[in-house]
Design an enzyme around this catalytic site. Structure first.
Site, mmCIF file in Angstrom:
data_model
loop_
_atom_site.group_PDB
_atom_site.id
_atom_site.type_symbol
_atom_site.label_atom_id
_atom_site.label_comp_id
_atom_site.label_asym_id
_atom_site.label_seq_id
_atom_site.Cartn_x
_atom_site.Cartn_y
_atom_site.Cartn_z
ATOM 1 N N ASP A 76 -9.841 -6.011 -3.497
ATOM 2 C CA ASP A 76 -9.297 -4.837 -2.806
ATOM 3 C C ASP A 76 -10.094 -3.589 -3.194
ATOM 4 O O ASP A 76 -10.147 -3.206 -4.364
ATOM 5 C CB ASP A 76 -7.825 -4.665 -3.190
ATOM 6 C CG ASP A 76 -7.083 -3.685 -2.294
ATOM 7 O OD1 ASP A 76 -7.743 -2.858 -1.639
ATOM 8 O OD2 ASP A 76 -5.848 -3.751 -2.251
ATOM 9 N N HIS B 216 -7.930 -5.898 0.755
ATOM 10 C CA HIS B 216 -6.730 -5.077 0.902
ATOM 11 C C HIS B 216 -5.714 -5.711 1.842
ATOM 12 O O HIS B 216 -4.510 -5.515 1.673
ATOM 13 C CB HIS B 216 -7.134 -3.685 1.407
ATOM 14 C CG HIS B 216 -6.024 -2.682 1.362
ATOM 15 N ND1 HIS B 216 -5.410 -2.296 0.189
ATOM 16 C CD2 HIS B 216 -5.414 -1.966 2.360
ATOM 17 C CE1 HIS B 216 -4.477 -1.393 0.451
ATOM 18 N NE2 HIS B 216 -4.450 -1.187 1.760
ATOM 19 N N SER C 197 0.836 -1.200 0.000
ATOM 20 C CA SER C 197 0.000 0.000 0.000
ATOM 21 C C SER C 197 0.875 1.257 0.000
ATOM 22 O O SER C 197 1.645 1.468 -0.938
ATOM 23 C CB SER C 197 -0.970 -0.066 1.181
ATOM 24 O OG SER C 197 -2.031 0.842 1.026
#
Length: 276
Positions: free
Chosen positions: A216, A244, A93
């Site tokens: 996600d 995610h 991320s």
């Protein structure tokens, strides 16, 4: 362990021996998030695994006004300070975005990279979610732990996990017992809001594996695929059945993809015959 870097103290940890791998966690997350699944797998495969708490995440220092530039400079300085170059880098991320900038700015420090749940531009959902978070913090609003746990589950887990009542209860218990610390989230607030960097990624020379997670919502697979398509030696792989938090939700699939990529791009110093 703490080490001086760019005028602050960074807290880091190491496991295993062999070619170095640096793990970059996501927004507001500590280096501990890697220790349940990724650190043991990488160490067993013959790697020196380095995790750390980025600036803003105690016990590392938390100076005001943290920027992406700060996080990139810290990662570069840590690699140099620990004599870990050339390093394999794995980012998740926000950590993946930092890795992408590191690949551009300090290419000599990184031999290859795995970029999970990443993006090369800000989409409308990311912008709206960040704006909502800013309003929440500005208003001094603290969500009840149970509500926060439910929202984290919806945002970060797959429909399959949400439909599995036993697994969902376990995740909700974890989220409720260990609620997100608002001060940590605030330290990195808005750093994921990047301009369109896709064209710049054509200058990345290192081989990169981009991992997208099928369900996600935060970094949808289409945005991950864009990143891979713009990196000359980039490859995209999608992990099925996870959201995610795919590296925690489907660690077996994720670790297998990481280790296969690192074997292919092992470079000098790989210990022959190491277990995988």
């Amino acid at each position: 362990m703490r080490v001086p870097v760019n005028g602050i103290q960074l807290n880091y940890d190491e496991s295993g021996s062999g070619p170095p791998v640096l793990l970059l966690a996501g927004s507001g997350a500590s280096g501990r998030v890697w220790k349940l699944y990724q650190v043991p797998a990488l160490a067993a495969a013959g790697h020196r695994v380095i995790t750390f708490d980025s600036r803003g995440i105690p016990p590392s220092d938390s100076p005001p006004g943290i920027t992406i530039d700060d996080l990139v400079a810290d990662a570069a300085a840590l690699i140099e300070t620990l004599d870990a170059k050339p390093c394999r880098v794995i980012g998740m991320s926000l950590g993946a975005i930092v890795a992408q900038e590191l690949l551009l700015r300090r290419p000599g420090l990184v031999s290859c990279a795995v970029l999970m749940a990443t993006r090369g531009r800000t989409d409308a959902f990311c912008a709206a979610l960040s704006a909502a978070d800013r309003e929440l913090f500005a208003g001094g609003i603290a969500l009840p732990p149970r509500l926060e746990a439910v929202l984290r589950a919806i945002q970060n887990l797959s429909p399959r996990t949400l439909a599995d009542e036993t697994k969902l209860r376990d995740w909700l218990d974890i989220f409720e017992i260990s609620p997100a610390d608002p001060s940590l989230a605030r330290a990195h607030l808005g750093l994921e809001l990047i301009g369109n960097r896709l064209a710049s990624y054509r200058d990345i020379s290192a081989p990169c594996l981009v991992l997208g997670f099928e369900h996600d919502l935060i970094a949808p697979p289409r945005l991950c695929r864009e990143v891979a398509e713009h990196i000359p030696d980039g490859r995209y792989q999608e992990i099925a059945g996870c959201g995610h938090f795919g590296y925690l939700e489907e660690p077996g699939q994720v670790n297998a993809a990481i280790l296969d990529f690192l074997r292919t791009h092992s470079g000098p110093g790989r210990r022959a015959g190491a277990a995988v």
